[in-house]
Scaffold this motif. Sequence first.
Motif, PDB file in Angstrom:
ATOM      1  N   SER A 184       0.842  -1.203   0.000  1.00  0.00           N
ATOM      2  CA  SER A 184       0.000   0.000   0.000  1.00  0.00           C
ATOM      3  C   SER A 184       0.874   1.250   0.000  1.00  0.00           C
ATOM      4  O   SER A 184       1.985   1.257   0.530  1.00  0.00           O
ATOM      5  N   ILE A 185       0.320   2.286  -0.662  1.00  0.00           N
ATOM      6  CA  ILE A 185       0.986   3.589  -0.729  1.00  0.00           C
ATOM      7  C   ILE A 185      -0.030   4.626  -0.251  1.00  0.00           C
ATOM      8  O   ILE A 185      -1.183   4.621  -0.711  1.00  0.00           O
ATOM      9  N   ALA A 186       0.379   5.473   0.686  1.00  0.00           N
ATOM     10  CA  ALA A 186      -0.541   6.463   1.246  1.00  0.00           C
ATOM     11  C   ALA A 186       0.066   7.854   1.149  1.00  0.00           C
ATOM     12  O   ALA A 186       1.274   8.040   1.287  1.00  0.00           O
ATOM     13  N   TYR A 187      -0.803   8.816   0.875  1.00  0.00           N
ATOM     14  CA  TYR A 187      -0.423  10.225   0.884  1.00  0.00           C
ATOM     15  C   TYR A 187      -1.261  10.895   1.968  1.00  0.00           C
ATOM     16  O   TYR A 187      -2.493  10.952   1.863  1.00  0.00           O
ATOM     17  N   ASP A 188      -0.586  11.356   3.031  1.00  0.00           N
ATOM     18  CA  ASP A 188      -1.277  11.971   4.161  1.00  0.00           C
ATOM     19  C   ASP A 188      -1.076  13.481   4.169  1.00  0.00           C
ATOM     20  O   ASP A 188       0.048  13.973   4.020  1.00  0.00           O
ATOM     21  N   SER A 189      -2.197  14.202   4.371  1.00  0.00           N
ATOM     22  CA  SER A 189      -2.135  15.649   4.587  1.00  0.00           C
ATOM     23  C   SER A 189      -2.757  15.934   5.948  1.00  0.00           C
ATOM     24  O   SER A 189      -3.337  15.037   6.563  1.00  0.00           O
ATOM     25  N   PRO A 190      -2.710  17.168   6.443  1.00  0.00           N
ATOM     26  CA  PRO A 190      -3.365  17.485   7.723  1.00  0.00           C
ATOM     27  C   PRO A 190      -4.880  17.268   7.698  1.00  0.00           C
ATOM     28  O   PRO A 190      -5.495  17.134   8.754  1.00  0.00           O
ATOM     29  N   VAL A 191      -5.466  17.181   6.485  1.00  0.00           N
ATOM     30  CA  VAL A 191      -6.930  17.080   6.447  1.00  0.00           C
ATOM     31  C   VAL A 191      -7.467  15.770   5.888  1.00  0.00           C
ATOM     32  O   VAL A 191      -8.635  15.454   6.058  1.00  0.00           O
ATOM     33  N   ASP A 192      -6.577  14.978   5.212  1.00  0.00           N
ATOM     34  CA  ASP A 192      -7.099  13.711   4.644  1.00  0.00           C
ATOM     35  C   ASP A 192      -5.973  12.767   4.239  1.00  0.00           C
ATOM     36  O   ASP A 192      -4.786  13.096   4.365  1.00  0.00           O
ATOM     37  N   ARG A 193      -6.377  11.547   3.801  1.00  0.00           N
ATOM     38  CA  ARG A 193      -5.419  10.515   3.344  1.00  0.00           C
ATOM     39  C   ARG A 193      -5.915   9.952   2.027  1.00  0.00           C
ATOM     40  O   ARG A 193      -7.110   9.640   1.894  1.00  0.00           O
ATOM     41  N   ILE A 194      -5.011   9.810   1.071  1.00  0.00           N
ATOM     42  CA  ILE A 194      -5.295   9.110  -0.187  1.00  0.00           C
ATOM     43  C   ILE A 194      -4.444   7.843  -0.172  1.00  0.00           C
ATOM     44  O   ILE A 194      -3.247   7.903   0.078  1.00  0.00           O
ATOM     45  N   GLU A 195      -5.047   6.670  -0.420  1.00  0.00           N
ATOM     46  CA  GLU A 195      -4.302   5.410  -0.328  1.00  0.00           C
ATOM     47  C   GLU A 195      -4.672   4.484  -1.483  1.00  0.00           C
ATOM     48  O   GLU A 195      -5.844   4.390  -1.849  1.00  0.00           O
ATOM     49  N   ILE A 196      -3.631   3.834  -2.034  1.00  0.00           N
ATOM     50  CA  ILE A 196      -3.863   2.763  -3.020  1.00  0.00           C
ATOM     51  C   ILE A 196      -3.235   1.484  -2.470  1.00  0.00           C
ATOM     52  O   ILE A 196      -2.228   1.531  -1.779  1.00  0.00           O
ATOM     53  N   LYS A 197      -3.841   0.316  -2.835  1.00  0.00           N
ATOM     54  CA  LYS A 197      -3.417  -0.937  -2.202  1.00  0.00           C
ATOM     55  C   LYS A 197      -3.573  -2.092  -3.175  1.00  0.00           C
ATOM     56  O   LYS A 197      -4.529  -2.127  -3.962  1.00  0.00           O
ATOM     57  N   HIS A 198      -2.589  -3.020  -3.162  1.00  0.00           N
ATOM     58  CA  HIS A 198      -2.730  -4.278  -3.892  1.00  0.00           C
ATOM     59  C   HIS A 198      -2.561  -5.415  -2.893  1.00  0.00           C
ATOM     60  O   HIS A 198      -1.619  -5.419  -2.113  1.00  0.00           O
ATOM     61  N   GLU A 199      -3.466  -6.371  -2.947  1.00  0.00           N
ATOM     62  CA  GLU A 199      -3.434  -7.521  -2.041  1.00  0.00           C
ATOM     63  C   GLU A 199      -3.477  -8.808  -2.857  1.00  0.00           C
ATOM     64  O   GLU A 199      -4.451  -9.056  -3.568  1.00  0.00           O
ATOM     65  N   ALA A 200      -2.415  -9.589  -2.795  1.00  0.00           N
ATOM     66  CA  ALA A 200      -2.428 -10.904  -3.456  1.00  0.00           C
ATOM     67  C   ALA A 200      -3.163 -11.897  -2.550  1.00  0.00           C
ATOM     68  O   ALA A 200      -2.900 -11.957  -1.350  1.00  0.00           O
ATOM     69  N   HIS A 201      -4.075 -12.669  -3.138  1.00  0.00           N
ATOM     70  CA  HIS A 201      -4.803 -13.678  -2.343  1.00  0.00           C
ATOM     71  C   HIS A 201      -4.023 -14.982  -2.244  1.00  0.00           C
ATOM     72  O   HIS A 201      -4.214 -15.780  -1.322  1.00  0.00           O
ATOM     73  N   ASN A 202      -3.134 -15.204  -3.247  1.00  0.00           N
ATOM     74  CA  ASN A 202      -2.323 -16.418  -3.283  1.00  0.00           C
ATOM     75  C   ASN A 202      -1.167 -16.151  -4.241  1.00  0.00           C
ATOM     76  O   ASN A 202      -1.005 -15.038  -4.732  1.00  0.00           O
ATOM     77  N   ARG A 203      -0.372 -17.195  -4.576  1.00  0.00           N
ATOM     78  CA  ARG A 203       0.806 -17.021  -5.429  1.00  0.00           C
ATOM     79  C   ARG A 203       0.527 -17.311  -6.900  1.00  0.00           C
ATOM     80  O   ARG A 203       1.429 -17.241  -7.741  1.00  0.00           O
ATOM     81  N   GLU A 204      -0.733 -17.618  -7.221  1.00  0.00           N
ATOM     82  CA  GLU A 204      -1.037 -17.997  -8.598  1.00  0.00           C
ATOM     83  C   GLU A 204      -0.717 -16.880  -9.592  1.00  0.00           C
ATOM     84  O   GLU A 204      -0.196 -17.124 -10.684  1.00  0.00           O
TER      85      GLU A 204
END
Length: 233
Positions: A184-204
């Motif tokens: 995950s990558i997050a950008y935090d400011s004093p008023v909010d957060r923007i976040e993107i995320k990748h989650e692998a469920h398995n190794r396939e």
Amino acid sequence: MKIGLFGYGKMGKMIEQIAQDRGHTIVAKIDDPSQEADYTSMDVAIDFSTPEAAFDNITNCFRNKVPVISGTTGWLDNYSEAIKICEDNKSAFIYASNFSLGVNIFFELNKHLATMMAELEQYKVSMEEIHHTQKLDAPSGTAITLAEGIIENSPYKKWELDKSGDKIIPIKSIREGTVPGTHSIAYDSPVDRIEIKHEAHNREGFALGAVIASEWIQEKVGIFSMKDVLNLS
Ligand SMILES: NC(=O)c1ccc[n+]([C@@H]2O[C@H](COP(=O)([O-])OP(=O)(O)OC[C@H]3O[C@@H](n4cnc5c(N)ncnc54)[C@H](O)[C@@H]3O)[C@@H](O)[C@H]2O)c1
Ligand SMILES: O=C(O)C1=N[C@H](C(=O)O)CCC1
């Protein structure tokens, strides 16, 4: 295709399954340095071994004219030397920190977001990666690729494990249970957060991408990437 596996652990076994499902033959399963490899039997080598083993495995294949798909992470200090040996032997090579289609799309999403955020100084970026407790290297190779994508498209200059600072991207590495890989990558400011995320469920996804890359590299000479294989703009 006749595939030689270098590394027959979690990934090697998953690759074997997917390769055989796609009609390929596994002609070697090299899982320690004492094993001799018959390079003449291989159309391609797929290396998912260890940070200490990868360079020798990969370059021995080049010297024997066997093209290589390498997913092993934690050895990139020797990457430039490896590609020179590949070129000197007129062989072919694809290294990817992550072979899954989803993560390669995530790599492009990350770079686009970094470009949009580059001048917005009120936001500070941070990264987190979570993997299973057997993982030898930290941060993950995927996290390093993501950090490099931010550096190429923003004022950030470097990344550090668990350390923030001016123009530094802090990466937090968590080792937990059997987690296949979450980034995950997050950008935090004093008023909010923007976040993107990748989650692998398995190794396939990792294994399928590596096998598709091994099919793609047939009859080619040179150094390529998953962007070439997936034709991502
Ligand atoms: N690029 C990707 O998409 C991706 C995805 C998953 C894992 N990985 C990377 O792949 C590597 C392997 O991951 P894993 O989960 O399969 O690890 P693992 O520990 O399950 O398997 C590694 C295997 O390498 C073997 N090995 C040790 N020395 C060797 C040598 N000299 N030659 C050949 N094999 C040797 C070990 O015995 C072990 O079985 C790690 O570096 C990991 O970060 C990459
Ligand atoms: O399980 C691992 O180890 C993984 N390693 C790669 C990395 O270091 O980014 C890819 C994700 C899984």
